[in-house]
Write an enzyme that holds these catalytic residues in place. Structure first.
Site, PDB file in Angstrom:
ATOM      1  N   ASP A  53      35.323  49.260  42.515  1.00  0.00           N
ATOM      2  CA  ASP A  53      35.649  49.605  41.126  1.00  0.00           C
ATOM      3  C   ASP A  53      35.563  48.365  40.236  1.00  0.00           C
ATOM      4  O   ASP A  53      35.764  48.440  39.029  1.00  0.00           O
ATOM      5  CB  ASP A  53      37.015  50.301  41.017  1.00  0.00           C
ATOM      6  CG  ASP A  53      38.153  49.460  41.532  1.00  0.00           C
ATOM      7  OD1 ASP A  53      37.918  48.341  42.039  1.00  0.00           O
ATOM      8  OD2 ASP A  53      39.312  49.917  41.430  1.00  0.00           O
ATOM      9  N   SER A  54      35.187  47.217  40.843  1.00  0.00           N
ATOM     10  CA  SER A  54      34.833  46.033  40.051  1.00  0.00           C
ATOM     11  C   SER A  54      33.607  46.336  39.194  1.00  0.00           C
ATOM     12  O   SER A  54      33.264  45.569  38.289  1.00  0.00           O
ATOM     13  CB  SER A  54      34.564  44.822  40.958  1.00  0.00           C
ATOM     14  OG  SER A  54      33.659  45.167  41.986  1.00  0.00           O
ATOM     15  N   ASP A  92      35.142  52.728  46.387  1.00  0.00           N
ATOM     16  CA  ASP A  92      36.521  52.659  45.893  1.00  0.00           C
ATOM     17  C   ASP A  92      36.930  53.960  45.223  1.00  0.00           C
ATOM     18  O   ASP A  92      36.194  54.485  44.383  1.00  0.00           O
ATOM     19  CB  ASP A  92      36.644  51.547  44.839  1.00  0.00           C
ATOM     20  CG  ASP A  92      37.113  50.232  45.432  1.00  0.00           C
ATOM     21  OD1 ASP A  92      37.768  50.244  46.501  1.00  0.00           O
ATOM     22  OD2 ASP A  92      36.832  49.186  44.824  1.00  0.00           O
ATOM     23  N   LYS A 122      37.653  53.541  50.024  1.00  0.00           N
ATOM     24  CA  LYS A 122      38.668  52.473  50.065  1.00  0.00           C
ATOM     25  C   LYS A 122      39.706  52.761  49.005  1.00  0.00           C
ATOM     26  O   LYS A 122      39.359  53.234  47.923  1.00  0.00           O
ATOM     27  CB  LYS A 122      38.009  51.106  49.830  1.00  0.00           C
ATOM     28  CG  LYS A 122      39.019  49.963  49.667  1.00  0.00           C
ATOM     29  CD  LYS A 122      38.381  48.593  49.773  1.00  0.00           C
ATOM     30  CE  LYS A 122      37.844  48.025  48.497  1.00  0.00           C
ATOM     31  NZ  LYS A 122      38.811  47.886  47.396  1.00  0.00           N
ATOM     32  N   GLU A 124      43.657  51.181  47.324  1.00  0.00           N
ATOM     33  CA  GLU A 124      44.543  50.017  47.247  1.00  0.00           C
ATOM     34  C   GLU A 124      45.992  50.434  47.476  1.00  0.00           C
ATOM     35  O   GLU A 124      46.464  51.398  46.878  1.00  0.00           O
ATOM     36  CB  GLU A 124      44.429  49.363  45.856  1.00  0.00           C
ATOM     37  CG  GLU A 124      43.045  48.812  45.568  1.00  0.00           C
ATOM     38  CD  GLU A 124      42.949  48.133  44.195  1.00  0.00           C
ATOM     39  OE1 GLU A 124      43.982  48.005  43.503  1.00  0.00           O
ATOM     40  OE2 GLU A 124      41.834  47.733  43.828  1.00  0.00           O
ATOM     41  N   GLU A 191      43.111  40.612  49.972  1.00  0.00           N
ATOM     42  CA  GLU A 191      42.618  39.876  48.806  1.00  0.00           C
ATOM     43  C   GLU A 191      43.622  38.828  48.349  1.00  0.00           C
ATOM     44  O   GLU A 191      44.805  39.120  48.110  1.00  0.00           O
ATOM     45  CB  GLU A 191      42.313  40.863  47.650  1.00  0.00           C
ATOM     46  CG  GLU A 191      41.808  40.151  46.407  1.00  0.00           C
ATOM     47  CD  GLU A 191      41.098  41.051  45.395  1.00  0.00           C
ATOM     48  OE1 GLU A 191      40.871  42.243  45.674  1.00  0.00           O
ATOM     49  OE2 GLU A 191      40.752  40.537  44.317  1.00  0.00           O
TER      50      GLU A 191
HETATM   51  O1  KIV Z   1      36.208  46.382  43.606  1.00  0.00           O
HETATM   52  C1  KIV Z   1      35.888  45.424  44.354  1.00  0.00           C
HETATM   53  O2  KIV Z   1      34.851  44.774  44.178  1.00  0.00           O
HETATM   54  C2  KIV Z   1      36.797  45.103  45.447  1.00  0.00           C
HETATM   55  C3  KIV Z   1      36.534  43.834  46.195  1.00  0.00           C
HETATM   56  C4  KIV Z   1      36.931  42.677  45.370  1.00  0.00           C
HETATM   57  C5  KIV Z   1      37.192  43.818  47.516  1.00  0.00           C
HETATM   58  O3  KIV Z   1      37.701  45.809  45.703  1.00  0.00           O
END
Ligand code: KIV
Length: 273
Positions: A53-54, A92, A122, A124, A191
């Protein structure tokens, strides 16, 4: 003892990653958000591609990861999957699609799996999202955990600084990691936590740990592709190794092109019909 290398042409599965960690073979993971980059990355001996989600930051220019929607993540993930043959693709679950409501979590995860053909999701958090993790796992969807600095909680933390420097937070983090493993997660991202804490967690878990800013003792590493290629230039945490200055190269190439167009140097006789 020498470490046997995985067959590089075979599709990577969650079992491949578990076996790699057991054999002490490091796991390389990087983000991608579109077809063309994913194709290049997949051709480069990468084990896991994370549709992170980056994307909210590097693709859409938001300050945090919070605004990105499930539909936008599905668009990015489906584009990535079309470019990938070998790597395991993990996606994510965006903010607001799984916290506090395990039925919503399952339906978000199912949409991702159905509409993108990705291999895993994934999310969090630790014990506070365990009900969602369990429900998603019960549908046969592989889940990767994410602990330590969890950017979706930035408004709670207040900063992106190193997490778990105090004993109480370290203890909680270890408990969270064990809870995710016990629930059935296939791996956990750690992280921005102290390297020795990441080492302790990696030794306690049998599933792979994948670090970002968590030192050298984790079973694998992940970086944001645009950061490691130097496309993003205003973000320089200590853990980030830049393998290219692509930002500079892009600027200089586009500048040259613009100058060629303006001077009449492009196209030339061989570049026309
Ligand atoms: O969203 C992302 O890129 C991440 C990584 C930094 C692990 O969760």
């Amino acid at each position: 003892m020498s470490v046997a290398k995985q067959n590089t042409n075979k599709k990577v599965t969650v079992h491949t990653l578990g076996n790699m960690a057991l054999k002490g073979e490091k796991i390389a993971m990087v983000t991608a958000y579109d077809y063309s980059m994913a194709k290049l990355v997949d051709e480069s001996d990468i084990d896991v591609i994370l549709v992170g989600d980056s994307a909210a930051n590097v693709m859409a220019g938001y300050e945090t990861t919070l605004p990105i929607t499930l539909e936008e993540m599905i668009y990015h993930a489906a584009s990535v999957v079309r470019g990938v043959n070998r790597a395991l693709v993990t996606v994510d679950l965006p903010f607001g699609t799984y916290q506090g409501n395990s039925k919503m979590a399952l339906s978000s995860a199912i949409r991702i799996m159905k509409e993108t053909a990705a291999n895993a999701i994934k999310l969090e958090g630790g014990q506070e999202i365990l009900e969602s993790v369990n429900r998603i796992l019960s549908a046969g969807i592989p889940v990767m955990g994410h602990l330590g600095l969890t950017p979706q909680s930035i408004n709670k933390f207040g900063t992106y600084s190193v997490r778990a420097t105090q004993e109480s937070e370290q203890k909680r983090l270890i408990e969270d990691a064990l809870a995710l493993e016990e629930a059935g997660c296939f791996a956990v991202v750690l992280e921005k936590i102290p390297a020795l804490l990441a080492k302790e967690i990696s030794e306690k878990l049998t599933i792979p740990t994948i670090g970002i800013g968590a030192g050298k003792y984790t079973d694998g590493q992940v970086l944001v592709l645009h950061d490691m290629l130097g496309i993003t230039q205003d973000f320089s945490p200590r853990f980030l190794r830049r393998y290219m200055s692509l930002g500079e190269q892009i600027r200089s190439a586009v500048k040259q092109y613009s100058s060629d167009v303006k001077s009449g140097g492009f196209p030339n006789e061989n570049e026309q019909y």
